[in-house]
Design a protein around this motif. Structure first.
Motif, PDB file in Angstrom:
ATOM      1  N   ARG A 145      49.317  35.614  25.526  1.00  0.00           N
ATOM      2  CA  ARG A 145      48.547  36.964  26.441  1.00  0.00           C
ATOM      3  C   ARG A 145      47.453  36.031  27.337  1.00  0.00           C
ATOM      4  O   ARG A 145      47.008  35.646  26.406  1.00  0.00           O
ATOM      5  CB  ARG A 145      47.898  38.529  25.719  1.00  0.00           C
ATOM      6  N   VAL A 146      47.402  36.504  28.205  1.00  0.00           N
ATOM      7  CA  VAL A 146      46.270  35.573  29.461  1.00  0.00           C
ATOM      8  C   VAL A 146      45.780  37.104  30.448  1.00  0.00           C
ATOM      9  O   VAL A 146      47.035  37.907  30.271  1.00  0.00           O
ATOM     10  CB  VAL A 146      46.683  35.081  29.896  1.00  0.00           C
ATOM     11  N   LEU A 147      44.592  36.765  30.143  1.00  0.00           N
ATOM     12  CA  LEU A 147      43.268  37.631  30.731  1.00  0.00           C
ATOM     13  C   LEU A 147      42.782  37.158  32.024  1.00  0.00           C
ATOM     14  O   LEU A 147      42.468  35.924  32.105  1.00  0.00           O
ATOM     15  CB  LEU A 147      42.350  37.783  29.659  1.00  0.00           C
ATOM     16  N   THR A 148      43.069  37.538  32.354  1.00  0.00           N
ATOM     17  CA  THR A 148      41.809  37.138  34.174  1.00  0.00           C
ATOM     18  C   THR A 148      40.562  38.083  33.985  1.00  0.00           C
ATOM     19  O   THR A 148      40.629  38.736  33.576  1.00  0.00           O
ATOM     20  CB  THR A 148      42.725  37.044  35.582  1.00  0.00           C
ATOM     21  N   VAL A 149      39.384  36.922  33.930  1.00  0.00           N
ATOM     22  CA  VAL A 149      38.060  37.480  33.639  1.00  0.00           C
ATOM     23  C   VAL A 149      37.175  37.208  34.779  1.00  0.00           C
ATOM     24  O   VAL A 149      38.459  36.543  36.047  1.00  0.00           O
ATOM     25  CB  VAL A 149      37.797  36.589  33.044  1.00  0.00           C
ATOM     26  N   GLY A 150      35.960  37.408  35.098  1.00  0.00           N
ATOM     27  CA  GLY A 150      35.643  36.805  36.519  1.00  0.00           C
ATOM     28  C   GLY A 150      34.183  36.428  36.507  1.00  0.00           C
ATOM     29  O   GLY A 150      33.159  36.968  35.292  1.00  0.00           O
ATOM     30  N   THR A 151      33.777  35.850  37.495  1.00  0.00           N
ATOM     31  CA  THR A 151      32.038  36.166  37.942  1.00  0.00           C
ATOM     32  C   THR A 151      31.613  36.697  38.294  1.00  0.00           C
ATOM     33  O   THR A 151      29.948  37.149  38.431  1.00  0.00           O
ATOM     34  CB  THR A 151      31.874  34.764  39.158  1.00  0.00           C
ATOM     35  N   ASP A 152      32.413  37.949  39.054  1.00  0.00           N
ATOM     36  CA  ASP A 152      31.412  39.134  39.634  1.00  0.00           C
ATOM     37  C   ASP A 152      33.113  40.327  39.796  1.00  0.00           C
ATOM     38  O   ASP A 152      34.300  39.748  39.029  1.00  0.00           O
ATOM     39  CB  ASP A 152      31.233  38.663  41.092  1.00  0.00           C
ATOM     40  N   CYS A 153      32.796  41.253  40.198  1.00  0.00           N
ATOM     41  CA  CYS A 153      33.588  42.578  39.997  1.00  0.00           C
ATOM     42  C   CYS A 153      34.243  41.805  41.559  1.00  0.00           C
ATOM     43  O   CYS A 153      34.209  41.404  42.456  1.00  0.00           O
ATOM     44  CB  CYS A 153      32.984  43.822  40.034  1.00  0.00           C
ATOM     45  N   PRO A 245      43.600  37.194  23.954  1.00  0.00           N
ATOM     46  CA  PRO A 245      44.257  36.480  24.865  1.00  0.00           C
ATOM     47  C   PRO A 245      43.844  35.193  24.083  1.00  0.00           C
ATOM     48  O   PRO A 245      42.936  34.819  23.546  1.00  0.00           O
ATOM     49  CB  PRO A 245      42.926  36.667  25.885  1.00  0.00           C
ATOM     50  N   ASP A 246      45.100  35.024  24.426  1.00  0.00           N
ATOM     51  CA  ASP A 246      45.533  33.238  23.661  1.00  0.00           C
ATOM     52  C   ASP A 246      44.423  32.289  24.520  1.00  0.00           C
ATOM     53  O   ASP A 246      44.436  31.159  24.528  1.00  0.00           O
ATOM     54  CB  ASP A 246      46.580  33.350  24.115  1.00  0.00           C
ATOM     55  N   CYS A 247      44.933  32.686  26.028  1.00  0.00           N
ATOM     56  CA  CYS A 247      43.851  32.014  26.870  1.00  0.00           C
ATOM     57  C   CYS A 247      43.129  32.680  28.156  1.00  0.00           C
ATOM     58  O   CYS A 247      43.812  34.506  28.508  1.00  0.00           O
ATOM     59  CB  CYS A 247      44.917  30.779  27.841  1.00  0.00           C
ATOM     60  N   PHE A 248      42.390  32.790  28.904  1.00  0.00           N
ATOM     61  CA  PHE A 248      42.535  33.495  30.104  1.00  0.00           C
ATOM     62  C   PHE A 248      42.424  32.039  31.839  1.00  0.00           C
ATOM     63  O   PHE A 248      41.900  31.191  31.118  1.00  0.00           O
ATOM     64  CB  PHE A 248      40.769  33.824  30.366  1.00  0.00           C
ATOM     65  N   ILE A 249      42.326  32.708  32.684  1.00  0.00           N
ATOM     66  CA  ILE A 249      41.639  32.658  33.932  1.00  0.00           C
ATOM     67  C   ILE A 249      40.252  32.966  34.983  1.00  0.00           C
ATOM     68  O   ILE A 249      40.360  33.980  34.942  1.00  0.00           O
ATOM     69  CB  ILE A 249      42.729  32.245  35.271  1.00  0.00           C
ATOM     70  N   VAL A 250      39.225  32.239  34.662  1.00  0.00           N
ATOM     71  CA  VAL A 250      38.361  32.269  35.446  1.00  0.00           C
ATOM     72  C   VAL A 250      38.043  32.376  37.177  1.00  0.00           C
ATOM     73  O   VAL A 250      39.383  31.651  37.544  1.00  0.00           O
ATOM     74  CB  VAL A 250      37.621  31.425  35.453  1.00  0.00           C
ATOM     75  N   CYS A 251      38.460  34.189  37.696  1.00  0.00           N
ATOM     76  CA  CYS A 251      38.436  34.503  39.200  1.00  0.00           C
ATOM     77  C   CYS A 251      36.637  34.186  39.327  1.00  0.00           C
ATOM     78  O   CYS A 251      35.588  34.492  38.682  1.00  0.00           O
ATOM     79  CB  CYS A 251      39.289  35.828  39.532  1.00  0.00           C
ATOM     80  N   HIS A 252      36.900  33.328  40.713  1.00  0.00           N
ATOM     81  CA  HIS A 252      35.791  33.073  41.744  1.00  0.00           C
ATOM     82  C   HIS A 252      35.622  32.783  42.902  1.00  0.00           C
ATOM     83  O   HIS A 252      36.501  32.018  43.440  1.00  0.00           O
ATOM     84  CB  HIS A 252      35.243  31.459  41.073  1.00  0.00           C
ATOM     85  N   GLU A 253      35.008  33.623  43.296  1.00  0.00           N
ATOM     86  CA  GLU A 253      34.819  32.691  44.983  1.00  0.00           C
ATOM     87  C   GLU A 253      33.272  32.355  45.078  1.00  0.00           C
ATOM     88  O   GLU A 253      32.550  32.830  44.836  1.00  0.00           O
ATOM     89  CB  GLU A 253      34.611  34.416  45.327  1.00  0.00           C
ATOM     90  N   PRO A 254      33.627  31.591  46.542  1.00  0.00           N
ATOM     91  CA  PRO A 254      32.573  29.773  45.466  1.00  0.00           C
ATOM     92  C   PRO A 254      31.719  30.652  47.047  1.00  0.00           C
ATOM     93  O   PRO A 254      30.875  29.473  47.106  1.00  0.00           O
ATOM     94  CB  PRO A 254      33.366  28.770  46.405  1.00  0.00           C
TER      95      PRO A 254
END
Length: 336
Positions: A145-153, A245-254
């Motif tokens: 499993r991979v989960l997307t996570v974020g610095t914001d909604c 999740p085995d791993c995750f991807i951080v989502c970010h808007e710079p």
């Protein structure tokens, strides 16, 4: 997983008086991933967004073949304001179904329900959790499993998850997108609306959303909210624990400085990585960060590439804008 009522296409996307494109992220997601199903958009005079679809009245859309008015707005609190009701009533009178992922349910509005019954149309509420949910147990499940996570909604977690699913399949990997929000459910046709599930049952619902699978199969789980968002952190944490999740991807808007809808600064990438690992270890001790998804839609091409490269170097992780530059670096991080 919830099985939706069949939603007839094509869609007329209702944008109402949405102040910006982010508020209309449901409509934007459908245009991005299901463009052939969208015949037009309906905007009220105060609307501040444009999805690039033809502007149509209900009558024009019906003549063009539209079958369903989809509420394309994800406003704070998920409510239906009075200003929308005339357009919704006109759609019902014209014979269109209405599909909505808002917290305020269409079928709870007696006037709309009576009108729909009169005209033989359907009111389809997407945010209805299944019955019989249980608390999470934290038991290890087979598959990956991979989960997307974020610095914001509203920052790109759904887009990233959809792009990752396509990318994994293109690399010959068996992968499934797991929708957890209204737009993802509309796009995929199935899923669990995590933000309307009672808090005690969120992790259990997330366990159901990504069940046991083949050892080499990847579930790509759409994230919700942010661990550091004052409004939505509770949903984010329950989803993290249940997803395991085995791993995750951080989502970010710079270019974003403040979180959506609250007076709080946007979270730092490094803080989200640290917290996700610390809290995620409760149900998966081997959790790791596989990369960073950078939303560069507000940047010109050259600057976007420079920012992505800088973020990758700063955190020593693969980084890319999945929509603009593709997902190959992130796929490599997941499969490493």
């Amino acid at each position: 997983m919830t099985a939706l009522q069949p939603i007839e296409t094509p869609y007329l996307i209702f944008l109402g008086d949405a102040p910006d494109d982010l508020t209309a992220k449901t409509g934007g997601g459908l245009v991005q991933w299901r463009r052939d199903s969208c015949v037009g958009q309906l905007r009220l005079p105060a609307c501040g967004c444009d999805l690039g679809l033809p502007d149509m009245s209900v009558e024009q859309a019906r003549e063009a073949g539209a079958r369903t008015l989809v509420i394309g707005i994800a406003n704070p609190g998920g409510f239906i304001p009075e200003s929308w009701l005339p357009s919704m009533k006109a759609a019902i009178a014209a014979g269109l179904d209405i599909a909505s992922g808002l917290h305020n349910r269409l079928n709870d509005n007696a006037e709309l329900a009576a009108l729909a019954e009169k005209h033989g149309t359907r009111l389809i509420d997407l945010r209805i959790p299944p019955k019989g949910l249980r608390t999470g147990k934290g038991k290890k499940r087979t598959g990956k499993r991979v989960l997307t996570v974020g610095t914001d909604c509203a920052i790109g977690k759904k887009y990233t998850a959809l792009a990752l699913t396509e990318g994994l399949k293109a690399h010959g990997v068996n992968a499934t997108f797991r929708a957890t929000g209204q737009t993802g459910i509309l796009i995929d046709g199935t899923g669990l609306p995590m933000d309307c599930i009672i808090g005690d049952f969120i992790s259990g619902a997330a366990e159901i959303a990504s069940p046991d699978n083949e050892p080499d199969h990847w579930d790509v789980i759409e994230g919700q909210g942010s661990l550091l968002h004052p409004s939505y952190a509770g949903v984010t944490l329950g989803l993290l624990h249940g997803s395991q999740p085995d791993c995750f991807i951080v989502c970010h808007e710079p270019t974003r400085t403040n979180m959506r809808d609250v007076a709080a600064p946007i979270a730092k990438v490094e803080d989200i990585i640290r917290l996700t690992i610390e809290l995620g270890r409760l149900t998966n001790p081997d959790i790791r960060c596989a990369g960073i998804s950078v939303n560069t839609h507000r940047l010109e091409e050259a600057e976007a590439r420079s920012v992505v490269d800088a973020i990758s170097k700063e955190h020593n992780l693969p980084a890319s804008d999945p929509v603009r530059f593709g997902v190959t670096p992130l796929i490599e991080g997941i499969l490493a």
